[in-house]
Design an enzyme around this catalytic site. Structure first.
Site, PDB file in Angstrom:
ATOM      1  N   TYR A   1      33.116  51.129  33.904  1.00 13.57           N
ATOM      2  CA  TYR A   1      32.257  51.164  35.084  1.00 13.57           C
ATOM      3  C   TYR A   1      31.770  52.573  35.412  1.00 13.57           C
ATOM      4  O   TYR A   1      30.955  52.754  36.303  1.00 13.57           O
ATOM      5  CB  TYR A   1      32.995  50.585  36.299  1.00 13.57           C
ATOM      6  CG  TYR A   1      33.021  49.074  36.321  1.00 13.57           C
ATOM      7  CD1 TYR A   1      33.711  48.365  35.350  1.00 13.57           C
ATOM      8  CD2 TYR A   1      32.363  48.362  37.318  1.00 13.57           C
ATOM      9  CE1 TYR A   1      33.740  46.977  35.368  1.00 13.57           C
ATOM     10  CE2 TYR A   1      32.388  46.974  37.349  1.00 13.57           C
ATOM     11  CZ  TYR A   1      33.083  46.280  36.369  1.00 13.57           C
ATOM     12  OH  TYR A   1      33.094  44.914  36.395  1.00 13.57           O
TER      13      TYR A   1
ATOM     14  N   ASP B   1      43.882  39.762  26.019  1.00 13.05           N
ATOM     15  CA  ASP B   1      43.543  38.419  25.518  1.00 13.05           C
ATOM     16  C   ASP B   1      44.735  37.476  25.688  1.00 13.05           C
ATOM     17  O   ASP B   1      44.585  36.321  26.105  1.00 13.05           O
ATOM     18  CB  ASP B   1      43.062  38.473  24.056  1.00 13.05           C
ATOM     19  CG  ASP B   1      43.938  39.314  23.145  1.00 13.05           C
ATOM     20  OD1 ASP B   1      44.834  40.032  23.658  1.00 13.05           O
ATOM     21  OD2 ASP B   1      43.749  39.259  21.914  1.00 13.05           O
TER      22      ASP B   1
ATOM     23  N   ASP C   1      38.302  43.072  36.133  1.00 13.67           N
ATOM     24  CA  ASP C   1      37.170  42.252  36.577  1.00 13.67           C
ATOM     25  C   ASP C   1      37.274  40.858  35.964  1.00 13.67           C
ATOM     26  O   ASP C   1      37.133  39.842  36.641  1.00 13.67           O
ATOM     27  CB  ASP C   1      35.861  42.931  36.152  1.00 13.67           C
ATOM     28  CG  ASP C   1      34.643  42.106  36.549  1.00 13.67           C
ATOM     29  OD1 ASP C   1      34.602  41.651  37.701  1.00 13.67           O
ATOM     30  OD2 ASP C   1      33.749  41.920  35.699  1.00 13.67           O
TER      31      ASP C   1
ATOM     32  N   ASP D   1      38.734  36.885  37.742  1.00 13.86           N
ATOM     33  CA  ASP D   1      37.953  35.646  37.879  1.00 13.86           C
ATOM     34  C   ASP D   1      38.757  34.468  37.348  1.00 13.86           C
ATOM     35  O   ASP D   1      38.748  33.373  37.922  1.00 13.86           O
ATOM     36  CB  ASP D   1      36.609  35.751  37.134  1.00 13.86           C
ATOM     37  CG  ASP D   1      35.477  36.238  38.054  1.00 13.86           C
ATOM     38  OD1 ASP D   1      35.785  36.847  39.100  1.00 13.86           O
ATOM     39  OD2 ASP D   1      34.290  36.001  37.729  1.00 13.86           O
TER      40      ASP D   1
HETATM   41  C1  IPM Z   1      33.517  42.015  41.308  1.00 12.47           C
HETATM   42  C2  IPM Z   1      32.080  41.847  40.886  1.00 12.47           C
HETATM   43  C3  IPM Z   1      31.486  43.234  40.695  1.00 12.47           C
HETATM   44  C4  IPM Z   1      32.295  43.935  39.612  1.00 12.47           C
HETATM   45  C5  IPM Z   1      29.996  43.233  40.355  1.00 12.47           C
HETATM   46  C6  IPM Z   1      29.188  42.457  41.365  1.00 12.47           C
HETATM   47  C7  IPM Z   1      29.456  44.623  40.209  1.00 12.47           C
HETATM   48  O1  IPM Z   1      31.998  41.081  39.738  1.00 12.47           O
HETATM   49  O2  IPM Z   1      33.733  42.524  42.425  1.00 12.47           O
HETATM   50  O3  IPM Z   1      34.404  41.608  40.574  1.00 12.47           O
HETATM   51  O4  IPM Z   1      31.984  43.805  38.419  1.00 12.47           O
HETATM   52  O5  IPM Z   1      33.226  44.632  39.974  1.00 12.47           O
HETATM   53 MN    MN Z   2      33.912  40.346  39.052  1.00  7.90          MN
END
Ligand code: IPM
Ligand code: MN
Length: 352
Positions: free
Chosen positions: A135, A220, A244, A248
């Site tokens: 990032y 992984d 990140d 999710d």
């Molecule tokens: C998160 C989102 C952000 C990230 C994006 C929107 C830049 O996916 O907060 O996880 O990648 O950090």
């Molecule tokens: Mn994210």
């Protein structure tokens, strides 16, 4: 007196922030603390109207608050990358919010996609480094637009950045006081520079925390274990990109984007709390989006501000809504409107 900057943002952001603020007000009254808040209109709409994202002066203004409560940033009419870079990441980097804290906790009554797993199996926290790695924005093009084009995107890992993240994770694990186990999640077998630094730092810091058991998992493999054996995890520490992605996955096993929240933490400065689901344009204005993720972000913010009792009160109310009142956590399928879910949380806060 806590001073809160509120950024409702785009899409369903304003709808869920509205419910979050209702909950914050009810909790302040019930738990007896004071707060002051200011709204900011940063986001896609302002950008389309004025060309402004977030100025340096505005960033400085945010710095003067005790915390930031953010709805969502992202607009279908704005090219991907602009708002993310110039608003969200500018705040994270500019306020040096070097930790992205993402709890993965399955509440009773919430539908879990993992067969045979329940609330007793899914309760861990991911500590994601939040200012470096892929990032950092370093790299570039060579011979752009030609058949010989080269694109380089570098992962930046500093000893200081890695060490402060790992130390935060150990401290957090100790304070959390559950299994007292910290798992480093990386890719030491392939990314041999970055993860050498991470692993060395982890090994050097660990002896200062003899009460914490340490473990390592490749990124992984951890995706497999989150699905197969989520009960193995207590606190997981990892870099920005891996964090990140795995959070999710974590959000899905705790019931989805309707409930997942995160905190961008600067332990010495201004931290920002947000539902992690994004702006959900297709549900905008329909009053069907689940506000619980934003309400959980408020809970994390209260905990961070030292209002432990208030934070617990919010969590108990959220758990009660999850176990008694909703058909599903998904937008449009809750059997309740956004407003009604917020009202129920407020009602339960007042009752306890
Ligand atoms: C998160 C989102 C952000 C990230 C994006 C929107 C830049 O996916 O907060 O996880 O990648 O950090
Ligand atoms: Mn994210």
């Amino acid at each position: 007196m806590h001073r809160i900057a509120v950024i409702p943002g785009d899409g369903t952001g304003p709808e869920v922030v509205r419910e979050g603020m209702k909950v914050l007000e009810a909790t302040a009254a019930a738990s007896g603390f004071d707060f002051q808040h200011t709204y900011f209109d940063f986001g896609g709409q302002r950008y389309l109207d004025t060309g402004l994202t977030l100025s340096d002066d505005e960033l400085e203004e945010l710095r003067s608050y005790d915390a930031v409560f953010l709805g969502a940033i992202g607009h279908p009419d704005v090219k991907p990358g602009i708002l993310e870079q110039d608003i969200l990441l500018k705040i994270r980097f500019g306020l040096d919010q070097y930790i992205n804290l993402r709890p993965v906790k399955l509440y009773p009554g919430v539908d879990c996609p993992l067969k045979g797993k329940g609330p007793e199996d899914i309760d861990f926290v991911v500590v994601r480094e939040n200012t470096e790695g892929l990032y950092a924005g370093t790299g570039g093009f060579l011979r752009k637009g030609t058949p010989d084009e080269v694109a380089v995107q570098e992962s930046v890992n500093t000893r200081k950045g890695v060490e402060r993240c790992i130390r935060f994770a150990f401290e957090y694990c100790r304070r959390r006081d559950r299994a007292r186990k910290l798992t480093l999640c990386g890719k030491t077998n392939v990314l041999t520079f970055a993860w050498d630094l991470w692993e060395r730092t982890f090994r050097e810091v660990a002896p200062e925390y003899p009460d914490i058991q340490t473990d390592y998992a490749h990124v992984d493999a951890i995706c497999m274990w989150f699905v197969k054996n989520p009960e193995w995890f207590d606190v997981v520490v990892t870099d920005n990109m891996f964090g990140d992605i795995i959070t999710d996955l974590g959000a899905m096993i705790q019931g989805g984007m309707g409930i997942a929240a995160g905190g961008n933490i600067n332990p010495e400065g201004t931290s920002m709390f947000e539902p992690i689901g994004g702006s959900a344009p297709k549900y905008t204005g329909k009053n069907v989006i689940n506000p619980l993720a934003a309400i959980c972000a408020v809970q994390m913010m209260l905990d961070h501000l030292g209002e432990r009792e208030a934070a617990e009160r919010v969590e108990r109310a959220v758990m009660r809504v999850c176990s008694h009142d909703l058909r599903s956590l998904s937008a449009g399928r809750m059997g309740k409107s956004t407003t009604e879910v917020g009202d129920l949380v407020v009602k339960y806060i007042r009752e306890t």
